[in-house]
Design a protein around this motif. Structure first.
Motif, PDB file in Angstrom:
ATOM      1  N   LEU A   1       1.299  19.720  -1.561  1.00 23.25           N
ATOM      2  CA  LEU A   1      -0.002  19.240  -1.117  1.00 23.25           C
ATOM      3  C   LEU A   1      -0.891  20.430  -0.762  1.00 23.25           C
ATOM      4  N   PRO A   2      -2.215  20.256  -0.727  1.00 23.11           N
ATOM      5  CA  PRO A   2      -3.117  21.356  -0.352  1.00 23.11           C
ATOM      6  C   PRO A   2      -2.795  21.956   1.013  1.00 23.11           C
ATOM      7  N   SER A   3      -2.204  21.149   1.908  1.00 26.25           N
ATOM      8  CA  SER A   3      -1.847  21.652   3.237  1.00 26.25           C
ATOM      9  C   SER A   3      -0.642  22.568   3.200  1.00 26.25           C
ATOM     10  N   GLY A   4       0.082  22.557   2.080  1.00 22.36           N
ATOM     11  CA  GLY A   4       1.300  23.356   1.986  1.00 22.36           C
ATOM     12  C   GLY A   4       2.558  22.532   2.155  1.00 22.36           C
ATOM     13  N   ALA A   5       2.414  21.305   2.680  1.00 21.50           N
ATOM     14  CA  ALA A   5       3.576  20.421   2.781  1.00 21.50           C
ATOM     15  C   ALA A   5       3.990  19.999   1.377  1.00 21.50           C
ATOM     16  N   LYS A   6       5.215  19.552   1.234  1.00 21.29           N
ATOM     17  CA  LYS A   6       5.684  19.236  -0.109  1.00 21.29           C
ATOM     18  C   LYS A   6       6.406  17.895  -0.156  1.00 21.29           C
ATOM     19  N   TRP A   7       6.394  17.334  -1.335  1.00 25.41           N
ATOM     20  CA  TRP A   7       7.188  16.152  -1.651  1.00 25.41           C
ATOM     21  C   TRP A   7       8.281  16.577  -2.624  1.00 25.41           C
ATOM     22  N   ALA A   8       9.424  15.924  -2.528  1.00 23.41           N
ATOM     23  CA  ALA A   8      10.505  16.151  -3.481  1.00 23.41           C
ATOM     24  C   ALA A   8      10.858  14.826  -4.139  1.00 23.41           C
ATOM     25  N   TRP A   9      11.032  14.868  -5.457  1.00 20.41           N
ATOM     26  CA  TRP A   9      11.512  13.696  -6.196  1.00 20.41           C
ATOM     27  C   TRP A   9      12.722  14.161  -6.985  1.00 20.41           C
ATOM     28  N   LYS A  10      13.840  14.153  -6.302  1.00 17.90           N
ATOM     29  CA  LYS A  10      15.043  14.782  -6.838  1.00 17.90           C
ATOM     30  C   LYS A  10      16.022  13.737  -7.368  1.00 17.90           C
ATOM     31  N   THR A  11      16.779  14.153  -8.357  1.00 20.58           N
ATOM     32  CA  THR A  11      17.802  13.295  -8.935  1.00 20.58           C
ATOM     33  C   THR A  11      19.054  13.349  -8.073  1.00 20.58           C
TER      34      THR A  11
ATOM     35  N   MET B   1       0.832  -1.204   0.000  1.00 24.17           N
ATOM     36  CA  MET B   1       0.000   0.000   0.000  1.00 24.17           C
ATOM     37  C   MET B   1       0.867   1.255   0.000  1.00 24.17           C
ATOM     38  N   ALA B   2       1.956   1.226   0.782  1.00 23.82           N
ATOM     39  CA  ALA B   2       2.860   2.370   0.818  1.00 23.82           C
ATOM     40  C   ALA B   2       3.493   2.590  -0.554  1.00 23.82           C
ATOM     41  N   ALA B   3       3.895   1.498  -1.205  1.00 26.02           N
ATOM     42  CA  ALA B   3       4.510   1.613  -2.530  1.00 26.02           C
ATOM     43  C   ALA B   3       3.519   2.172  -3.546  1.00 26.02           C
ATOM     44  N   ARG B   4       2.240   1.789  -3.421  1.00 29.09           N
ATOM     45  CA  ARG B   4       1.228   2.288  -4.350  1.00 29.09           C
ATOM     46  C   ARG B   4       1.056   3.801  -4.209  1.00 29.09           C
ATOM     47  N   VAL B   5       1.019   4.284  -2.959  1.00 26.42           N
ATOM     48  CA  VAL B   5       0.876   5.720  -2.730  1.00 26.42           C
ATOM     49  C   VAL B   5       2.118   6.463  -3.229  1.00 26.42           C
ATOM     50  N   GLU B   6       3.293   5.907  -2.947  1.00 25.18           N
ATOM     51  CA  GLU B   6       4.524   6.547  -3.405  1.00 25.18           C
ATOM     52  C   GLU B   6       4.544   6.659  -4.928  1.00 25.18           C
ATOM     53  N   ASN B   7       4.107   5.602  -5.623  1.00 21.85           N
ATOM     54  CA  ASN B   7       4.085   5.637  -7.083  1.00 21.85           C
ATOM     55  C   ASN B   7       3.068   6.656  -7.597  1.00 21.85           C
ATOM     56  N   ALA B   8       1.948   6.808  -6.879  1.00 22.42           N
ATOM     57  CA  ALA B   8       0.963   7.811  -7.278  1.00 22.42           C
ATOM     58  C   ALA B   8       1.558   9.217  -7.179  1.00 22.42           C
ATOM     59  N   ILE B   9       2.374   9.431  -6.129  1.00 22.88           N
ATOM     60  CA  ILE B   9       3.024  10.727  -5.962  1.00 22.88           C
ATOM     61  C   ILE B   9       4.056  10.941  -7.063  1.00 22.88           C
ATOM     62  N   ARG B  10       4.842   9.907  -7.370  1.00 20.77           N
ATOM     63  CA  ARG B  10       5.827  10.022  -8.440  1.00 20.77           C
ATOM     64  C   ARG B  10       5.154  10.366  -9.773  1.00 20.77           C
ATOM     65  N   ALA B  11       4.046   9.677 -10.046  1.00 22.57           N
ATOM     66  CA  ALA B  11       3.338   9.914 -11.304  1.00 22.57           C
ATOM     67  C   ALA B  11       2.809  11.345 -11.383  1.00 22.57           C
ATOM     68  N   ALA B  12       2.337  11.873 -10.249  1.00 24.32           N
ATOM     69  CA  ALA B  12       1.788  13.231 -10.231  1.00 24.32           C
ATOM     70  C   ALA B  12       2.893  14.282 -10.375  1.00 24.32           C
ATOM     71  N   ILE B  13       4.076  14.009  -9.814  1.00 26.15           N
ATOM     72  CA  ILE B  13       5.181  14.968  -9.917  1.00 26.15           C
ATOM     73  C   ILE B  13       5.786  14.947 -11.321  1.00 26.15           C
ATOM     74  N   GLY B  14       5.858  13.768 -11.914  1.00 24.08           N
ATOM     75  CA  GLY B  14       6.381  13.653 -13.269  1.00 24.08           C
ATOM     76  C   GLY B  14       7.812  14.149 -13.384  1.00 24.08           C
ATOM     77  N   ASP B  15       8.080  15.068 -14.334  1.00 25.87           N
ATOM     78  CA  ASP B  15       9.422  15.591 -14.547  1.00 25.87           C
ATOM     79  C   ASP B  15       9.779  16.721 -13.588  1.00 25.87           C
ATOM     80  N   ASN B  16       8.822  17.150 -12.776  1.00 25.11           N
ATOM     81  CA  ASN B  16       9.073  18.240 -11.842  1.00 25.11           C
ATOM     82  C   ASN B  16       9.922  17.749 -10.670  1.00 25.11           C
ATOM     83  N   THR B  17      10.430  18.684  -9.901  1.00 23.43           N
ATOM     84  CA  THR B  17      11.245  18.342  -8.737  1.00 23.43           C
ATOM     85  C   THR B  17      10.408  18.236  -7.469  1.00 23.43           C
ATOM     86  N   TYR B  18       9.426  19.143  -7.332  1.00 25.18           N
ATOM     87  CA  TYR B  18       8.611  19.210  -6.127  1.00 25.18           C
ATOM     88  C   TYR B  18       7.136  19.052  -6.457  1.00 25.18           C
ATOM     89  N   GLY B  19       6.401  18.565  -5.469  1.00 27.26           N
ATOM     90  CA  GLY B  19       4.954  18.546  -5.532  1.00 27.26           C
ATOM     91  C   GLY B  19       4.410  19.087  -4.234  1.00 27.26           C
TER      92      GLY B  19
END
Length: 285
Positions: A248-258, A228-246
């Motif tokens: 959230l509505p709360s203002g918190a952020k995810w980073a998918w950095k190289t 389940m954790a991997a599924r959510v992580e992949n959903a976040i990766r898919a939403a961020i795509g080529d971007n570095t940050y994503g």
């Protein structure tokens, strides 16, 4: 049992009750002390004791570190305090004990809510052994910040501690180990005690039959949560795509950095690491 070891009887020490039992039973050697850490810790103790006087007005006398005091109330319990506060009355020899801690910055978070529980256990054992009213814990945090706490005598805890110490030594004398727990210390003790198999078969009891059923369920649940954790992580990766940050509505952020890993004994590689940031995204991103 020394005061620094009693926390193991409550499941909050550097030892587990099982590993402590194995060592006191002579089945495992005592771990070698970190000589470098111990050396500098002893060197800095007088400085911290002097700081207690200068900063807090507390006058403490260093305790000879080769003098171990055995409890008069509970056989098998004793301590070697760092310092003591001598009594001005004849009723008892000492008013309080002093416990000195040299706390690295990486451990500072343990002290933000007061004295860690394992050290509270240690202090109560010292208070009980020397028949004092309180303990002063003086911690030098990060090498430059003195934090002091006063711990009052807790007679109900001390009574319980006496019971646990007596039961522990009964287990040692009767070669009856305490129940195992899931701690790293117990796992390591079992590995050392049983380093190799002998090819024989032993009959296990019904309790372990039930425990095996529970274990299989725990493993299935753990695998399910991982998926389940991997599924959510992949959903976040898919939403961020080529971007570095994503964001959230709360203002918190995810980073998918190289990130680039340099090659040493293995070849160099480049990969992206998904990481949730605790701070809000800066307006510049």
């Amino acid at each position: 049992i020394g005061a620094s070891e009693v926390a193991a009887l409550y499941g909050v020490g550097y030892e587990s009750a099982y590993s402590l039992w194995a060592k006191k039973s002579g089945l495992l050697p005592s771990e070698e002390s970190d000589d470098e850490r111990l050396y500098w810790g002893k060197k800095i103790e007088p400085v911290i004791i002097q700081g207690l006087t200068d900063r807090e007005g507390i006058f403490a006398s260093p305790w000879p570190q080769d003098r171990f005091v055995a409890s008069q109330e509970c056989e098998g319990l004793g301590c070697t305090p760092d310092a003591v506060i001598e009594s001005s009355f004849n009723a008892c020899e000492y008013d309080g004990v002093v416990e000195i801690k040299n706390v690295g910055e990486y451990m500072a978070s343990e002290w933000k809510d007061g004295v860690p529980l394992r050290f509270q256990c240690q202090c109560q054992a010292q208070i009980a052994t020397l028949d004092c009213d309180y303990a002063i814990v003086a911690a030098l945090v990060g090498g430059n910040r003195l934090v002091t706490h006063r711990i009052e005598r807790h007679d109900a805890f001390i009574a319980d501690l006496y019971k646990r110490v007596r039961e522990f030594w009964r287990q040692v004398e009767s070669n009856e180990p305490p129940p195992v727990d899931g701690s790293r210390q117990t796992t390591e003790a079992l590995r050392i005690l049983h380093p190799a198999d002998n090819g024989e078969t032993v009959q296990l009891d019904n309790a372990l039959e039930v425990a095996t059923f529970d274990l299989m369920n725990y493993r299935k649940q753990a695998k399910s949560y991982e998926e389940m954790a991997a599924r959510v992580e992949n959903a976040i990766r898919a939403a961020i795509g080529d971007n570095t940050y994503g964001v959230l509505p709360s203002g918190a952020k995810w980073a998918w950095k190289t990130q680039e890993r340099k090659g040493y004994t293995v070849g160099a590689s480049v990969s992206r690491v998904l990481d949730r940031k605790s701070t809000r995204l800066n307006s510049s991103h």
